[in-house]
Design a protein around this motif. Structure first.
Motif, mmCIF file in Angstrom:
data_model
loop_
_atom_site.group_PDB
_atom_site.id
_atom_site.type_symbol
_atom_site.label_atom_id
_atom_site.label_comp_id
_atom_site.label_asym_id
_atom_site.label_seq_id
_atom_site.Cartn_x
_atom_site.Cartn_y
_atom_site.Cartn_z
ATOM 1 N N ASN A 107 0.825 -1.208 0.000
ATOM 2 C CA ASN A 107 0.000 0.000 0.000
ATOM 3 C C ASN A 107 0.864 1.265 0.000
ATOM 4 N N ARG A 108 1.762 1.298 -0.979
ATOM 5 C CA ARG A 108 2.715 2.402 -1.048
ATOM 6 C C ARG A 108 2.522 3.233 -2.313
ATOM 7 N N LYS A 109 2.952 4.480 -2.222
ATOM 8 C CA LYS A 109 3.123 5.296 -3.416
ATOM 9 C C LYS A 109 4.519 4.970 -3.943
ATOM 10 N N LEU A 110 4.603 4.290 -5.038
ATOM 11 C CA LEU A 110 5.881 3.820 -5.562
ATOM 12 C C LEU A 110 6.655 4.927 -6.264
ATOM 13 N N VAL A 111 5.923 5.719 -7.036
ATOM 14 C CA VAL A 111 6.561 6.718 -7.883
ATOM 15 C C VAL A 111 5.830 8.045 -7.724
ATOM 16 N N ALA A 112 6.574 9.127 -7.698
ATOM 17 C CA ALA A 112 5.978 10.462 -7.677
ATOM 18 C C ALA A 112 6.942 11.453 -8.308
ATOM 19 N N ILE A 113 6.485 12.163 -9.301
ATOM 20 C CA ILE A 113 7.258 13.263 -9.876
ATOM 21 C C ILE A 113 6.327 14.453 -10.059
ATOM 22 N N ASP A 114 6.868 15.641 -9.979
ATOM 23 C CA ASP A 114 6.093 16.869 -10.117
ATOM 24 C C ASP A 114 6.983 17.905 -10.774
ATOM 25 N N ALA A 115 6.525 18.426 -11.896
ATOM 26 C CA ALA A 115 7.339 19.391 -12.636
ATOM 27 C C ALA A 115 7.605 20.657 -11.836
ATOM 28 N N ASN A 116 6.744 20.992 -10.873
ATOM 29 C CA ASN A 116 6.965 22.187 -10.054
ATOM 30 C C ASN A 116 8.200 22.069 -9.169
ATOM 31 N N ASP A 117 8.671 20.831 -8.980
ATOM 32 C CA ASP A 117 9.891 20.627 -8.193
ATOM 33 C C ASP A 117 11.153 20.866 -9.016
ATOM 34 N N LEU A 118 10.989 21.144 -10.308
ATOM 35 C CA LEU A 118 12.133 21.201 -11.209
ATOM 36 C C LEU A 118 12.309 22.602 -11.773
ATOM 37 N N PRO A 119 13.554 23.026 -11.985
ATOM 38 C CA PRO A 119 13.789 24.307 -12.651
ATOM 39 C C PRO A 119 13.538 24.177 -14.150
ATOM 40 N N ILE A 120 13.200 25.272 -14.763
ATOM 41 C CA ILE A 120 13.043 25.252 -16.217
ATOM 42 C C ILE A 120 14.414 25.021 -16.845
ATOM 43 N N GLN A 121 14.508 23.989 -17.631
ATOM 44 C CA GLN A 121 15.788 23.677 -18.265
ATOM 45 C C GLN A 121 15.540 22.874 -19.526
ATOM 46 N N HIS A 122 16.404 23.057 -20.479
ATOM 47 C CA HIS A 122 16.268 22.364 -21.757
ATOM 48 C C HIS A 122 17.305 21.259 -21.890
ATOM 49 N N ASP A 123 17.970 20.959 -20.806
ATOM 50 C CA ASP A 123 18.975 19.895 -20.835
ATOM 51 C C ASP A 123 18.798 19.017 -19.607
ATOM 52 N N LEU A 124 17.570 18.503 -19.429
ATOM 53 C CA LEU A 124 17.256 17.665 -18.278
ATOM 54 C C LEU A 124 17.964 16.319 -18.399
ATOM 55 N N ALA A 125 18.812 16.003 -17.460
ATOM 56 C CA ALA A 125 19.532 14.728 -17.503
ATOM 57 C C ALA A 125 18.824 13.655 -16.690
ATOM 58 N N SER A 126 18.363 14.023 -15.477
ATOM 59 C CA SER A 126 17.666 13.059 -14.624
ATOM 60 C C SER A 126 16.852 13.827 -13.603
ATOM 61 N N LEU A 127 15.949 13.113 -12.940
ATOM 62 C CA LEU A 127 15.206 13.726 -11.847
ATOM 63 C C LEU A 127 14.899 12.661 -10.820
ATOM 64 N N PRO A 128 14.853 13.037 -9.545
ATOM 65 C CA PRO A 128 14.652 12.044 -8.491
ATOM 66 C C PRO A 128 13.201 11.576 -8.429
ATOM 67 N N ASN A 129 13.047 10.307 -8.075
ATOM 68 C CA ASN A 129 11.724 9.747 -7.806
ATOM 69 C C ASN A 129 11.379 10.034 -6.351
ATOM 70 N N ARG A 130 10.282 10.755 -6.108
ATOM 71 C CA ARG A 130 9.857 11.092 -4.750
ATOM 72 C C ARG A 130 8.981 10.005 -4.141
ATOM 73 N N GLY A 131 8.789 8.892 -4.846
ATOM 74 C CA GLY A 131 8.008 7.786 -4.306
ATOM 75 C C GLY A 131 8.836 6.902 -3.403
ATOM 76 N N ASN A 132 8.186 5.904 -2.808
ATOM 77 C CA ASN A 132 8.807 5.069 -1.785
ATOM 78 C C ASN A 132 9.952 4.204 -2.275
ATOM 79 N N ILE A 133 9.961 3.854 -3.557
ATOM 80 C CA ILE A 133 11.043 2.982 -4.020
ATOM 81 C C ILE A 133 12.281 3.783 -4.404
ATOM 82 N N GLY A 134 12.181 5.122 -4.390
ATOM 83 C CA GLY A 134 13.356 5.956 -4.611
ATOM 84 C C GLY A 134 13.934 5.816 -5.997
ATOM 85 N N GLY A 135 15.206 6.123 -6.105
ATOM 86 C CA GLY A 135 15.889 6.050 -7.385
ATOM 87 C C GLY A 135 15.754 7.329 -8.181
ATOM 88 N N ASN A 136 16.324 7.299 -9.368
ATOM 89 C CA ASN A 136 16.299 8.453 -10.261
ATOM 90 C C ASN A 136 15.795 8.049 -11.636
#
Length: 716
Positions: free
Chosen positions: A498-527
């Motif tokens: 009963n977990r939230k596995l994955v969560a991403i939100d564009a508001n957490d990110l700066p405007i950029q045209h060279d996005l390499a990676s972004l962190p997963n805010r869900g319980n399983i973590g990772g990028n």
């Protein structure tokens, strides 16, 4: 059974919709149909000695690719299931055991044949000294008995049935999708080695009008009766037809009263077909499959049914009355009275199926009605779950027989008994069980009024505690054969946390045209690592979002085991699609589309206008489209949920489409991908946020999530 046609008829219309609810036709305790408790199709029925055997396709998983099993009975009242030992091929690990047939040779040995499409669609053969195996390959080099492209190029060799004529010659009849494959095929089996078919030819389409698959040959007097299935096995159009001839090779004349078996008006027999025939004391019985109820999407959760079949003369079969209740004369059981029949039953929970098509309850009382069309199913796929019977009075109990939903998977459980319903003692402890079977038989000599079944676990992820029937007897009786399937080396299945596995939100990110990676805010973590073109931008209204242009974000963590097989899930996302295509446009995937290529082994959320516009499962008969396609170039909250029984798609907080579904998700080596599948199908639009859970959110939870994650325009 294995159609490639992508345009399907709406299953809702077949059952008849009344104010958004579908109603099942009346059931009767006198009706023995379905005759088997479970999901099986393409039945071949035989009698060897004084035992009846039913060989069938094991249904309800990965395009009917369950384990090879056989059912056997002496009395038609009690059927026993056994998983047969069939050696695999050298080149492939067999998982298709489609449409089996068996014949006894002149040498007294038994010859088993079945179809497989893992290396071309071929018919393979096996031999044993008994009707249940263990089996040996007929051809040690894995040469098919009937190969793909025979008798002509492109012809799929599936659905073979063998017919032994009065002169001892054995003929094979086979073919599927024959409406665009030039008709059925007939050839002669070498009765010496039983491993080769020769002199094959196609039967012209006009001799078997409106065909699909499943040819079956029998003889009546001097006429050869070629029966077959027409329509589509996935819906209500499936039916049984016949033609007749003076020779096994034809020419065949179509029966004047075709079809002789089809969906009945009450809907209790839906999509009947792919049959065999049993002759007993001068009477004929047609044994076929029909769809389950509530009907699982794609029609591959089928059940085996039997009805009497009457000939008017040697070349005319009367129309079969489906679902008739006049077969009690066939049941010859000498077993003692079932003390649980009609007993009051209560449970820890029961599943209430509510969708756009159905309003149906899997009530506890269904476990004690001795009917194979109904079952008790727990309210969710968590454990433990329990079912309690009140036998009405203190009675001697020596045997309990439990028919769980899936005969081919093991269930771990405990049986307890009580005189007063308060103080309990153990009748049988199967808490570590790894043996599958139906029924599971537990013996002990006690006296009790109450019996409690506690289901502790199951072999496959996401399956429910569910019981077709539980039967209780005051004395013992012998089964026809002393067989027990081998213990499984797998499982039990992974559990949802009963977990939230994955969560991403564009508001957490700066405007950029060279996005390499972004962190997963869900319980399983990772990028999430970028593949292709993905940027963070603001749209014309100032809403910050990920912009996908032939790119994807791929999580560097394994897909959680709780999402495999029939595991529950929710995928929720805010998206704006500038232009909606007819296909592709994958929002999120977590299985590999073509690694297994078996119907319901794949899951993904899409946003297109095609048949898999909402949910993709590899085949148009299983995919789900949008009933009301979300508008282009506007923000929409799209949510796909699955609770192990029903798959729902919500658009802007409202249920848009739903379907009863059985999944067999394959996550090995797969990745969670946002904006694409493993083969591309790229999304080309904006995504403000995405969340993924290993359980199904309710409608009220979805509405709360929608408001909590609603994208802002940056001016507020």
């Amino acid at each position: 059974m294995k159609s490639r046609v992508l345009n399907i008829l709406l299953l809702i219309l077949a059952w008849g919709t009344i104010s958004g609810q579908q109603r099942m036709g009346p059931l009767s305790m006198e009706d023995i149909n379905p005759i088997l408790p479970g999901y099986f199709a393409d039945p071949t029925i035989k009698r060897f000695g004084d035992i009846y055997y039913i060989y069938a396709t094991t249904d309800n998983e990965m395009l009917a690719s369950g384990v090879p099993t056989v059912w056997y009975s002496k009395d038609f009242g009690h059927w026993y299931n056994y998983t047969m030992e069939v050696p695999s091929l050298e080149s492939i690990n067999l998982r298709n055991f489609w449409a089996p047939d068996i014949i006894e040779g002149d040498d007294g040995r038994y010859y088993l044949y079945f179809g497989n499409c893992q290396a071309g669609c071929n018919i393979y053969g096996y031999v044993s000294d008994t009707p249940v195996g263990p089996w040996e390959k007929l051809n040690k080099d894995d040469t098919p008995v009937i190969a793909h492209n025979y008798p002509r190029k492109g012809f799929p060799s599936l659905d073979a049935q063998f017919f032994k004529d009065d002169d001892g010659r054995i003929y094979a009849f086979w073919g599927t999708w024959v409406h665009y494959n030039g008709g059925y095929a007939v050839g002669e089996l070498d009765s010496g080695n039983m491993s080769k078919v020769s002199n094959a030819k196609n039967i012209p389409l006009e001799e078997t009008p409106k065909p699909f698959e499943a040819a079956y040959m029998m003889k009546k007097g001097g006429k050869y009766i070629l029966m077959y299935s027409g329509g589509s096995c996935h819906d209500e159009t499936y039916n049984v037809r016949y033609s007749y001839s003076d020779t096994p090779y034809g020419p065949f004349t179509p029966g004047a009263n075709n079809p002789i078996l089809g969906t009945n008006g009450e809907g209790t027999v839906h999509g009947p077909g792919h049959h065999s025939v049993l002759e007993e004391d001068g009477r004929y019985y047609i044994v076929y499959h029909k769809h389950d109820y509530p009907m699982t999407r794609g029609g591959l959760s089928r059940q085996v049914t039997m009805d009497e079949m009457v000939f008017e003369n040697d070349s005319t079969i009367r129309k079969v009355v489906p679902g008739s209740k006049d077969l009690q004369h066939f049941v010859k059981s000498n077993a003692p009275k079932n003390l649980a029949l009609g007993a009051k039953a209560t449970a820890s929970s029961f599943y209430h199926l509510q969708s756009l098509q159905y309003d149906y309850r899997y009530k506890p009382s269904f476990a004690t009605d001795d009917h194979n069309a109904t079952m008790w199913k727990a309210g969710n796929n968590s454990f433990p779950q329990h079912l309690t019977l009140n036998l009405g009075k203190v009675s001697p109990i020596q045997r309990v027989m439990t028919q769980f939903e899936f005969a081919g998977y093991y269930y771990q459980y405990k049986l307890e008994y009580s005189l007063d319903g308060k103080n309990w003692e153990v009748f049988a402890d199967r808490s570590k069980n790894r043996i599958a079977g139906s029924p599971m038989i537990d013996d002990r000599d006690v006296k009790a009024r109450y019996l409690k079944l506690t289901v502790l676990d199951v072999e496959k992820t996401g399956l429910y505690a569910a019981v077709w029937n539980i039967k209780v007897f005051g004395s013992l009786f012998e089964a026809p054969l002393d067989l027990q399937s081998k213990p499984s080396k797998e499982g039990p299945g992974a559990k949802s946390l009963n977990r939230k596995l994955v969560a991403i939100d564009a508001n957490d990110l700066p405007i950029q045209h060279d996005l390499a990676s972004l962190p997963n805010r869900g319980n399983i973590g990772g990028n999430f690592e970028k593949e292709g073109e993905v940027t963070v931008e603001e749209d014309a209204e100032g809403t910050r979002a990920l912009n996908f242009t032939k790119g994807a974000l791929v999580l560097d963590r394994p897909v959680p085991k709780s999402l495999e097989w029939n595991g529950s899930f929710t995928v929720a996302t805010w998206v704006k699609n500038p232009q909606i295509a007819k296909e592709d446009e994958c929002l999120v995937s977590w299985c590999d589309r073509f690694r297994f290529n078996l119907a319901n082994s794949y899951n993904a959320l899409h946003f297109n206008s095609g048949h898999y516009g909402a949910a993709a499962h590899l085949d148009g008969h299983f995919d789900m489209e949008y009933n009301n396609l979300p508008s282009a170039d506007q923000w929409h909250h799209i949510v796909l949920t699955f609770d192990g029984v029903v798959e729902n798609i919500y658009v802007d907080g409202k249920l848009d489409n739903s379907q009863v579904m059985a999944l067999a998700s394959q996550i090995d080596a797969a990745k969670i991908r946002i904006g694409a599948s493993d083969v591309g199908e790229n999304y080309s639009g904006h995504m403000a946020s995405m969340q993924m859970y290993d359980y199904a959110l309710t409608e009220s939870e979805i509405k709360k999530l929608m408001e909590a994650t609603r994208p802002s325009d940056g001016k507020k």
